[in-house]
Design a protein around this motif. Structure first.
Motif, mmCIF file in Angstrom:
data_model
loop_
_atom_site.group_PDB
_atom_site.id
_atom_site.type_symbol
_atom_site.label_atom_id
_atom_site.label_comp_id
_atom_site.label_asym_id
_atom_site.label_seq_id
_atom_site.Cartn_x
_atom_site.Cartn_y
_atom_site.Cartn_z
ATOM 1 N N THR A 10 -10.180 3.060 8.047
ATOM 2 C CA THR A 10 -9.394 1.933 7.552
ATOM 3 C C THR A 10 -7.997 2.421 7.204
ATOM 4 O O THR A 10 -7.746 3.624 7.099
ATOM 5 N N GLY A 11 -7.103 1.476 7.036
ATOM 6 C CA GLY A 11 -5.739 1.780 6.619
ATOM 7 C C GLY A 11 -5.347 0.864 5.483
ATOM 8 O O GLY A 11 -5.993 -0.168 5.260
ATOM 9 N N LEU A 12 -4.335 1.215 4.750
ATOM 10 C CA LEU A 12 -3.880 0.367 3.662
ATOM 11 C C LEU A 12 -3.419 -0.970 4.221
ATOM 12 O O LEU A 12 -2.826 -1.041 5.302
ATOM 13 N N ALA A 13 -3.675 -2.028 3.471
ATOM 14 C CA ALA A 13 -3.325 -3.376 3.907
ATOM 15 C C ALA A 13 -1.817 -3.574 3.894
ATOM 16 O O ALA A 13 -1.072 -2.802 3.292
ATOM 17 N N HIS A 14 -1.400 -4.654 4.533
ATOM 18 C CA HIS A 14 0.013 -5.020 4.477
ATOM 19 C C HIS A 14 0.368 -5.317 3.035
ATOM 20 O O HIS A 14 -0.457 -5.746 2.243
ATOM 21 N N GLY A 15 1.577 -5.150 2.715
ATOM 22 C CA GLY A 15 2.016 -5.242 1.329
ATOM 23 C C GLY A 15 2.791 -3.986 0.996
ATOM 24 O O GLY A 15 3.707 -3.995 0.206
ATOM 25 N N VAL A 16 2.415 -2.905 1.653
ATOM 26 C CA VAL A 16 3.208 -1.690 1.585
ATOM 27 C C VAL A 16 4.361 -1.924 2.556
ATOM 28 O O VAL A 16 4.141 -2.165 3.736
ATOM 29 N N PRO A 17 5.593 -1.935 2.077
ATOM 30 C CA PRO A 17 6.703 -2.298 2.953
ATOM 31 C C PRO A 17 6.903 -1.308 4.099
ATOM 32 O O PRO A 17 6.662 -0.115 3.947
ATOM 33 N N VAL A 18 7.330 -1.823 5.233
ATOM 34 C CA VAL A 18 7.632 -0.968 6.372
ATOM 35 C C VAL A 18 8.750 -0.017 5.968
ATOM 36 O O VAL A 18 9.756 -0.433 5.394
ATOM 37 N N GLY A 19 8.552 1.246 6.229
ATOM 38 C CA GLY A 19 9.522 2.255 5.824
ATOM 39 C C GLY A 19 9.307 2.724 4.401
ATOM 40 O O GLY A 19 10.042 3.565 3.914
ATOM 41 N N GLY A 20 8.287 2.194 3.721
ATOM 42 C CA GLY A 20 8.043 2.546 2.322
ATOM 43 C C GLY A 20 7.241 3.818 2.177
ATOM 44 O O GLY A 20 6.390 4.134 3.000
ATOM 45 N N GLU A 21 7.509 4.548 1.120
ATOM 46 C CA GLU A 21 6.783 5.765 0.783
ATOM 47 C C GLU A 21 5.900 5.458 -0.421
ATOM 48 O O GLU A 21 6.331 4.787 -1.356
ATOM 49 N N LEU A 22 4.674 5.963 -0.430
ATOM 50 C CA LEU A 22 3.753 5.691 -1.534
ATOM 51 C C LEU A 22 4.337 6.062 -2.888
ATOM 52 O O LEU A 22 4.157 5.350 -3.873
ATOM 53 N N ASP A 23 5.031 7.167 -2.948
ATOM 54 C CA ASP A 23 5.545 7.655 -4.228
ATOM 55 C C ASP A 23 6.582 6.720 -4.841
ATOM 56 O O ASP A 23 6.849 6.785 -6.024
#
Length: 197
Positions: free
Chosen positions: A167-180
């Protein structure tokens, strides 16, 4: 304007993320002004970290013990394995308190331009670990960048033969975004709404 020792301190501080030359100069000045309460304790903490902190041989996290506290914790769910780009990503996931599984830190992302291939990231070891019979789901928490998604797709293809859910993280993490750089709510929501690769 300043001696070579202070100039060296400024130059080293300016290499840290988020600190440019002006911010590094202000930080160096504050450290020197508060020698007893800031500079000396910081120097001691840096020396101790340099001597004691190392990468975990299981997941790649930084700790003073090996395996790290996360890998040694018997309360963690062995059936969940979260793959992150770097330790900053692991710490961001841990900061939310919403993930109770295990981790695999890649130490980078696939990049043909930079000459970083699968062997540089230990992907073979990750595939071996995922196929050991204990892991049921691998969560690919790589950044939503071209390199991050390329890496995730490559890993998903390699894991296809392991019999694990990928699986992968769902959308909501912005494109180009870093987790930190994400807030805790965004990471938690993305983790809960993960999707099959």
């Amino acid at each position: 304007m300043v001696g070579p020792e202070i100039e060296r301190l400024i130059q080293l501080l300016s290499r840290l993320p988020g600190l440019g030359p002006r911010s590094a100069r202000r930080a160096a000045l504050r450290l020197v002004e508060r020698r007893e309460t800031l500079l000396i304790p910081l120097a001691g903490a840096l020396a101790e970290a340099a001597a004691r902190v190392r990468a975990c041989s299981v997941c790649g996290n930084f700790d003073t013990i090996d395996p790290c506290a996360i890998c040694a914790d018997p309360r963690r769910d062995d059936s969940l394995l979260c793959v992150v780009e770097d330790v900053a990503g692991l710490w961001a996931m841990e900061r939310t308190g919403s993930f109770k599984g295990r981790y695999a830190v890649l130490g980078g992302l696939l990049s043909a331009l930079d000459g970083i291939g699968p062997e540089d990231l230990g992907i073979a070891r990750l595939v071996e670990r995922a196929g050991d019979g204990r892991v049921g789901e691998v969560i690919l928490a790589t950044p939503a960048t071209v390199e991050g998604q390329t890496t995730a797709h490559y890993i998903a293809e390699r894991l296809a033969r392991c019999g694990v859910s990928v699986t992968g993280l769902a959308h909501g993490v912005p494109v180009g975004g870093e987790l930190d750089h994400l807030d805790d709510g965004t990471i938690t929501a993305a983790l809960r709404a993960r999707r099959r690769f």
